[in-house]
Design an enzyme around this catalytic site. Sequence first.
Site, short mmCIF file in Angstrom:
data_model
loop_
_atom_site.label_atom_id
_atom_site.label_comp_id
_atom_site.label_asym_id
_atom_site.label_seq_id
_atom_site.Cartn_x
_atom_site.Cartn_y
_atom_site.Cartn_z
CG HIS A 218 15.88 42.28 53.80
ND1 HIS A 218 15.10 43.02 52.97
CD2 HIS A 218 16.88 43.12 54.22
CE1 HIS A 218 15.59 44.25 52.87
NE2 HIS A 218 16.68 44.34 53.61
CG HIS A 257 6.22 45.05 52.30
ND1 HIS A 257 6.50 46.11 53.12
CD2 HIS A 257 7.27 44.91 51.47
CE1 HIS A 257 7.67 46.60 52.78
NE2 HIS A 257 8.17 45.88 51.79
CG ASP A 308 11.90 40.37 46.76
OD1 ASP A 308 12.71 40.97 46.04
OD2 ASP A 308 11.94 40.41 48.00
#
Length: 371
Positions: A218, A257, A308
């Site tokens: 995560h 994702h 990210d």
Amino acid sequence: MTDKGLREIVAAETKLADIDGQAGRLWYVGYDIHDLAGRTSYEEVVYLLHELRLPTQAELDGLTEFLVEERKVSHFLEDLMPTLAQQTSPMSMLRTSVSAASAYDPDGWDRSDEADRRKALRLIAKTPTMLAMYHRLRTGQEIVQPHPKLPHAANFLYMLHGVEPSQEDAEVLDTTFVLYAEHTMNASTFTARIVASTLSDMFSAITAAISALKGPLHGGANEESMKMLEEVGSPEAAAGYVRELLAGHEKVMGFGHAVYKTMDPRATVLKALSKETGERHGDTPWYEISEAIERTVFEQKGLYPNVDFYAASVYHALQIPTDLMTPIFALARMAGWTAHVREQYADNRVIRPSSEYVGPRDRTWVPIEER
Ligand SMILES: CC(C)(COP(=O)(O)OP(=O)(O)OC[C@H]1O[C@@H](n2cnc3c(N)ncnc32)[C@H](O)[C@@H]1OP(=O)(O)O)[C@@H](O)C(=O)NCCC(=O)NCCS
């Protein structure tokens, strides 16, 4: 048949954000993330998520004043922080500090929505101070007190580095905060809502959310992405590195994702920021390595970068240590988490899914001596 990972399950109604995973779009309370990023400050987004509309100037000034006044942490936390700085990782520090912050919250056990709104804003205001204080202590530097005149993101950079950031750097960090502020029912937000649904308090819900974000699938991915960029070392080495990783059935951090099946709309903004911030700081190899990795992962697996991946090189250019990247995600997400907790309280039913039993049945009990 169970839906492992609950991908298709709608667990709550929300007015906070919406995602179109096929089209790669994200909206906060009806505003496209591409309209907000770079034009709306993090403070405005905090207001938007908590009040479900953008603030007027006077409303924004009121919110900013409250956040500035609440930046300092309690003496209890000041006393605790040297030990945390010596003994714990940044995410463990944040989890423990948020939990500990409940001890001295002036609203105590008041469970009204107004008290919860204030608790939420205090968490948003204080968590950057906690993280900067922790980093200064662990690196043997003087703690820098919050600057009352600086906006939220700029103040964080100031407390972290001990010098006022340039306007450009402050705006870049602010934009990343806007991008990380909210993202529907991800694992940490769901965790916060589960805890809130038992009518446990705001601090407990956010402590649990931080615990969920701590996991590498995560929140840890921006840090892992940065480590990968450092391991790869040059754009030329990217293709071989990625191929080897995939041949070993390993995941490339910062890619794929659960919801987006195309480019994460936040990643497109961060990619541009990575190039621009890297160039401004003469910290360019990371953008070039990132692009080379992106190309190979797409060729090999058809996967796109998520939020990210390019956040890593942006934060690196802002001289943010790699292990502070996930905690910074948490500071930004504080807006979304706390808004979700209030939304859960406003229309609550305890979240209690079922499970499908797949173990043995009708077994015969035998005394311990005969087993
Ligand atoms: C985010 C993540 C957990 C989503 O997982 P998910 O919903 O199970 O992903 P999907 O079902 O879409 O995966 C489809 C396929 O792509 C693979 N895949 C997904 N992400 C991958 C990655 N980063 N690297 C390599 N392969 C990946 C999966 O293993 C799966 O392969 P399979 O069909 O051969 O089993 C996953 O993409 C991942 O672990 N990414 C790396 C960690 C990361 O960046 N996390 C931050 C998320 S914002």
